[in-house]
Design a protein around this motif. Structure first.
Motif, PDB file in Angstrom:
ATOM      1  N   VAL A 173       0.909  -1.106  -0.338  1.00 36.18           N
ATOM      2  CA  VAL A 173      -0.074   0.107  -0.165  1.00 36.18           C
ATOM      3  C   VAL A 173       1.128   1.491  -0.093  1.00 36.18           C
ATOM      4  O   VAL A 173       1.905   1.274   0.228  1.00 36.18           O
ATOM      5  CB  VAL A 173      -0.890  -0.245   0.989  1.00 36.18           C
ATOM      6  N   CYS A 174       0.492   1.994  -0.596  1.00 37.70           N
ATOM      7  CA  CYS A 174       0.867   3.431  -0.685  1.00 37.70           C
ATOM      8  C   CYS A 174       0.827   3.992   0.988  1.00 37.70           C
ATOM      9  O   CYS A 174      -0.169   3.564   1.575  1.00 37.70           O
ATOM     10  CB  CYS A 174       0.700   4.923  -1.502  1.00 37.70           C
ATOM     11  N   GLU A 175       1.041   5.164   1.536  1.00 34.94           N
ATOM     12  CA  GLU A 175       0.739   6.073   2.535  1.00 34.94           C
ATOM     13  C   GLU A 175      -0.612   5.915   2.842  1.00 34.94           C
ATOM     14  O   GLU A 175      -0.642   6.103   3.661  1.00 34.94           O
ATOM     15  CB  GLU A 175       2.384   7.122   2.366  1.00 34.94           C
ATOM     16  N   GLU A 176      -1.083   7.358   1.547  1.00 40.83           N
ATOM     17  CA  GLU A 176      -2.664   7.631   1.549  1.00 40.83           C
ATOM     18  C   GLU A 176      -3.408   6.247   1.921  1.00 40.83           C
ATOM     19  O   GLU A 176      -4.268   6.203   2.616  1.00 40.83           O
ATOM     20  CB  GLU A 176      -2.767   7.941   0.302  1.00 40.83           C
ATOM     21  N   HIS A 177      -3.729   4.911   1.153  1.00 39.67           N
ATOM     22  CA  HIS A 177      -3.980   3.606   1.867  1.00 39.67           C
ATOM     23  C   HIS A 177      -3.625   3.388   2.960  1.00 39.67           C
ATOM     24  O   HIS A 177      -4.508   2.282   3.127  1.00 39.67           O
ATOM     25  CB  HIS A 177      -4.255   2.979   0.209  1.00 39.67           C
ATOM     26  N   ALA A 210      -3.117   4.897   5.642  1.00 38.56           N
ATOM     27  CA  ALA A 210      -4.259   5.517   6.440  1.00 38.56           C
ATOM     28  C   ALA A 210      -5.483   5.837   6.116  1.00 38.56           C
ATOM     29  O   ALA A 210      -6.107   5.656   7.372  1.00 38.56           O
ATOM     30  CB  ALA A 210      -3.475   7.455   5.993  1.00 38.56           C
ATOM     31  N   VAL A 211      -5.326   5.286   5.218  1.00 41.24           N
ATOM     32  CA  VAL A 211      -7.026   5.155   4.515  1.00 41.24           C
ATOM     33  C   VAL A 211      -7.805   4.102   6.064  1.00 41.24           C
ATOM     34  O   VAL A 211      -8.696   3.478   6.023  1.00 41.24           O
ATOM     35  CB  VAL A 211      -7.275   5.300   2.975  1.00 41.24           C
ATOM     36  N   ALA A 212      -6.719   3.228   5.151  1.00 42.42           N
ATOM     37  CA  ALA A 212      -7.183   1.220   5.569  1.00 42.42           C
ATOM     38  C   ALA A 212      -7.450   1.741   7.395  1.00 42.42           C
ATOM     39  O   ALA A 212      -8.177   1.162   7.978  1.00 42.42           O
ATOM     40  CB  ALA A 212      -6.481   0.148   5.155  1.00 42.42           C
ATOM     41  N   ARG A 213      -6.555   2.290   7.755  1.00 46.26           N
ATOM     42  CA  ARG A 213      -6.529   2.417   9.571  1.00 46.26           C
ATOM     43  C   ARG A 213      -8.036   3.707   9.514  1.00 46.26           C
ATOM     44  O   ARG A 213      -8.406   2.999  11.304  1.00 46.26           O
ATOM     45  CB  ARG A 213      -4.686   3.109   9.779  1.00 46.26           C
ATOM     46  N   ARG A 214      -7.922   3.936   9.225  1.00 48.40           N
ATOM     47  CA  ARG A 214      -9.023   5.247   9.770  1.00 48.40           C
ATOM     48  C   ARG A 214     -10.802   4.275   9.833  1.00 48.40           C
ATOM     49  O   ARG A 214     -11.391   4.433  10.657  1.00 48.40           O
ATOM     50  CB  ARG A 214      -9.334   6.385   9.109  1.00 48.40           C
ATOM     51  N   ASN A 215     -10.701   3.338   8.679  1.00 46.57           N
ATOM     52  CA  ASN A 215     -11.311   2.343   8.555  1.00 46.57           C
ATOM     53  C   ASN A 215     -11.574   0.852   9.700  1.00 46.57           C
ATOM     54  O   ASN A 215     -11.898   0.029   9.406  1.00 46.57           O
ATOM     55  CB  ASN A 215     -11.631   2.174   7.219  1.00 46.57           C
ATOM     56  N   GLY A 216     -10.289   1.109   9.709  1.00 46.47           N
ATOM     57  CA  GLY A 216     -10.002  -0.074  11.017  1.00 46.47           C
ATOM     58  C   GLY A 216      -9.610  -1.660  10.092  1.00 46.47           C
ATOM     59  O   GLY A 216      -9.658  -3.003  10.857  1.00 46.47           O
ATOM     60  N   VAL A 217      -9.201  -1.595   9.607  1.00 52.98           N
ATOM     61  CA  VAL A 217      -8.402  -2.604   9.017  1.00 52.98           C
ATOM     62  C   VAL A 217      -6.911  -2.582   8.605  1.00 52.98           C
ATOM     63  O   VAL A 217      -6.345  -1.735   7.836  1.00 52.98           O
ATOM     64  CB  VAL A 217      -9.158  -2.387   7.327  1.00 52.98           C
ATOM     65  N   SER A 218      -5.750  -2.399   9.849  1.00 53.09           N
ATOM     66  CA  SER A 218      -5.040  -2.586  10.222  1.00 53.09           C
ATOM     67  C   SER A 218      -4.510  -3.006  10.483  1.00 53.09           C
ATOM     68  O   SER A 218      -4.426  -4.249  10.770  1.00 53.09           O
ATOM     69  CB  SER A 218      -5.106  -1.303  11.594  1.00 53.09           C
ATOM     70  N   PRO A 219      -3.516  -3.709   9.137  1.00 55.66           N
ATOM     71  CA  PRO A 219      -2.433  -4.705   9.508  1.00 55.66           C
ATOM     72  C   PRO A 219      -1.936  -5.187  10.066  1.00 55.66           C
ATOM     73  O   PRO A 219      -2.033  -3.733  11.391  1.00 55.66           O
ATOM     74  CB  PRO A 219      -1.568  -4.594   7.808  1.00 55.66           C
ATOM     75  N   ARG A 220      -1.541  -6.430  11.170  1.00 52.11           N
ATOM     76  CA  ARG A 220      -0.915  -6.477  11.755  1.00 52.11           C
ATOM     77  C   ARG A 220       0.406  -6.081  12.312  1.00 52.11           C
ATOM     78  O   ARG A 220       0.966  -5.813  13.258  1.00 52.11           O
ATOM     79  CB  ARG A 220      -0.454  -8.151  12.373  1.00 52.11           C
ATOM     80  N   LEU A 221       1.491  -6.091  10.977  1.00 52.55           N
ATOM     81  CA  LEU A 221       2.911  -5.077  10.836  1.00 52.55           C
ATOM     82  C   LEU A 221       2.942  -4.327   9.768  1.00 52.55           C
ATOM     83  O   LEU A 221       2.547  -4.466   8.568  1.00 52.55           O
ATOM     84  CB  LEU A 221       3.849  -6.601  10.937  1.00 52.55           C
ATOM     85  N   VAL A 222       3.279  -4.190   9.912  1.00 55.06           N
ATOM     86  CA  VAL A 222       4.182  -2.752   8.345  1.00 55.06           C
ATOM     87  C   VAL A 222       5.517  -2.926   8.104  1.00 55.06           C
ATOM     88  O   VAL A 222       6.646  -2.530   9.153  1.00 55.06           O
ATOM     89  CB  VAL A 222       3.585  -1.524   8.566  1.00 55.06           C
ATOM     90  N   LEU A 223       5.657  -3.806   7.279  1.00 53.08           N
ATOM     91  CA  LEU A 223       7.711  -3.541   6.415  1.00 53.08           C
ATOM     92  C   LEU A 223       7.524  -2.682   5.426  1.00 53.08           C
ATOM     93  O   LEU A 223       6.714  -2.296   4.754  1.00 53.08           O
ATOM     94  CB  LEU A 223       7.355  -4.693   5.604  1.00 53.08           C
ATOM     95  N   PRO A 224       8.515  -2.292   5.185  1.00 55.58           N
ATOM     96  CA  PRO A 224       9.043  -1.579   4.422  1.00 55.58           C
ATOM     97  C   PRO A 224       9.076  -1.760   2.712  1.00 55.58           C
ATOM     98  O   PRO A 224       9.491  -2.896   2.056  1.00 55.58           O
ATOM     99  CB  PRO A 224      10.409  -0.548   4.669  1.00 55.58           C
ATOM    100  N   ALA A 225       7.645  -1.262   1.793  1.00 54.40           N
ATOM    101  CA  ALA A 225       8.228  -1.943   0.525  1.00 54.40           C
ATOM    102  C   ALA A 225       9.463  -2.678  -0.194  1.00 54.40           C
ATOM    103  O   ALA A 225       9.726  -3.780  -0.771  1.00 54.40           O
ATOM    104  CB  ALA A 225       7.210  -0.751  -0.207  1.00 54.40           C
ATOM    105  N   PRO A 226      10.563  -1.471  -0.211  1.00 54.42           N
ATOM    106  CA  PRO A 226      11.429  -1.416  -0.936  1.00 54.42           C
ATOM    107  C   PRO A 226      12.372  -2.812  -0.989  1.00 54.42           C
ATOM    108  O   PRO A 226      12.914  -3.497  -1.250  1.00 54.42           O
ATOM    109  CB  PRO A 226      12.190  -0.631  -0.961  1.00 54.42           C
ATOM    110  N   GLU A 227      11.914  -3.240   0.502  1.00 50.09           N
ATOM    111  CA  GLU A 227      12.663  -3.933   1.584  1.00 50.09           C
ATOM    112  C   GLU A 227      12.316  -6.038   0.713  1.00 50.09           C
ATOM    113  O   GLU A 227      12.853  -6.760   0.121  1.00 50.09           O
ATOM    114  CB  GLU A 227      13.445  -4.031   2.469  1.00 50.09           C
ATOM    115  N   VAL A 228      10.911  -5.208   0.632  1.00 45.75           N
ATOM    116  CA  VAL A 228      10.210  -6.555   0.278  1.00 45.75           C
ATOM    117  C   VAL A 228       9.995  -6.582  -1.249  1.00 45.75           C
ATOM    118  O   VAL A 228      10.954  -8.191  -1.607  1.00 45.75           O
ATOM    119  CB  VAL A 228       8.536  -6.302   0.977  1.00 45.75           C
ATOM    120  N   VAL A 229      10.227  -5.853  -2.563  1.00 46.34           N
ATOM    121  CA  VAL A 229      10.583  -6.294  -3.347  1.00 46.34           C
ATOM    122  C   VAL A 229      11.645  -6.553  -3.515  1.00 46.34           C
ATOM    123  O   VAL A 229      12.023  -6.914  -4.892  1.00 46.34           O
ATOM    124  CB  VAL A 229       9.888  -4.818  -4.909  1.00 46.34           C
TER     125      VAL A 229
END
Length: 191
Positions: free
Chosen positions: A152-156, A158-177
């Motif tokens: 997800v991008c930064e904006e989406h 934030a939208v997910a968190r505001r709507n109660g759909v928060s991941p259990r953990l957030v990883l940096p995308a550049p490392e994952v890719v």
């Protein structure tokens, strides 16, 4: 080198030694620390694409023909362009895939006997659905139950968190890719 053979219905099926390169999208699974990454077809019942293993098509509806069969929908699917993939359910990875063996071409793309990814990139599925593919670069990868990874991008995020759909953990995308490309030994995809 191509060898053409006719099917029962007279539709041509290419048997290819040189691959066709087409577009494909996958979902992504992996462990909470960003390891164990696996490409998963967006059709959840389909088999995982294992790293460094050629994927071979099979038909789930009939054992009486080899996949792909022109009279069936079986085979490893890929598209001519990115646009049909923008309607895909839950894409996390966009890529160029090499297809070979028996190949059936249709109006939107191909169905092939064998495939392996050539180039990959993570995408924010929400940006991918709503705007052009160039704007779909994610900043983060959320880890969810059942080892589902959603870029997800930064904006989406934030939208997910505001709507109660928060991941259990957030990883940096550049490392994952980078880990994903290393796992599958493929090059980066520029859109």
């Amino acid at each position: 080198m191509n060898h053409r053979s006719a099917t029962l219905e007279g539709l041509p099926t290419d048997v290819r030694a040189e691959p066709i390169v087409a577009w494909r999208a996958w979902a992504l699974t992996g462990h909470r620390d960003g390891t164990g990454l696996l490409l998963r077809p967006v059709a959840k019942r389909a088999r995982l694409w294992r790293p460094r293993e050629i994927v071979e098509a099979s038909c789930r509806t009939s054992r009486r023909h080899e996949a792909p069969d022109p009279r069936c929908t079986c085979g490893l699917h890929a598209t001519h362009t990115i646009d049909p993939l923008r309607r895909t359910r839950s894409p996390a990875v966009l890529g160029r895939v090499a297809l070979w063996g028996r190949v059936v071409e249709h109006e939107h793309g191909f169905r092939a006997q064998y495939a392996y990814p050539q180039r990959l990139r993570l995408i924010c599925q929400f940006c991918f659905w709503m705007s052009e593919p160039r704007r779909s670069t994610p900043d983060h990868v959320g880890w969810f139950p059942h080892d589902e990874l959603i870029p997800v991008c930064e904006e989406h995020l934030a939208v997910a968190r505001r709507n109660g759909v928060s991941p259990r953990l957030v990883l940096p995308a550049p490392e994952v890719v980078q880990r994903l490309r290393d796992t599958y030994t493929v090059d980066p995809l520029a859109v």
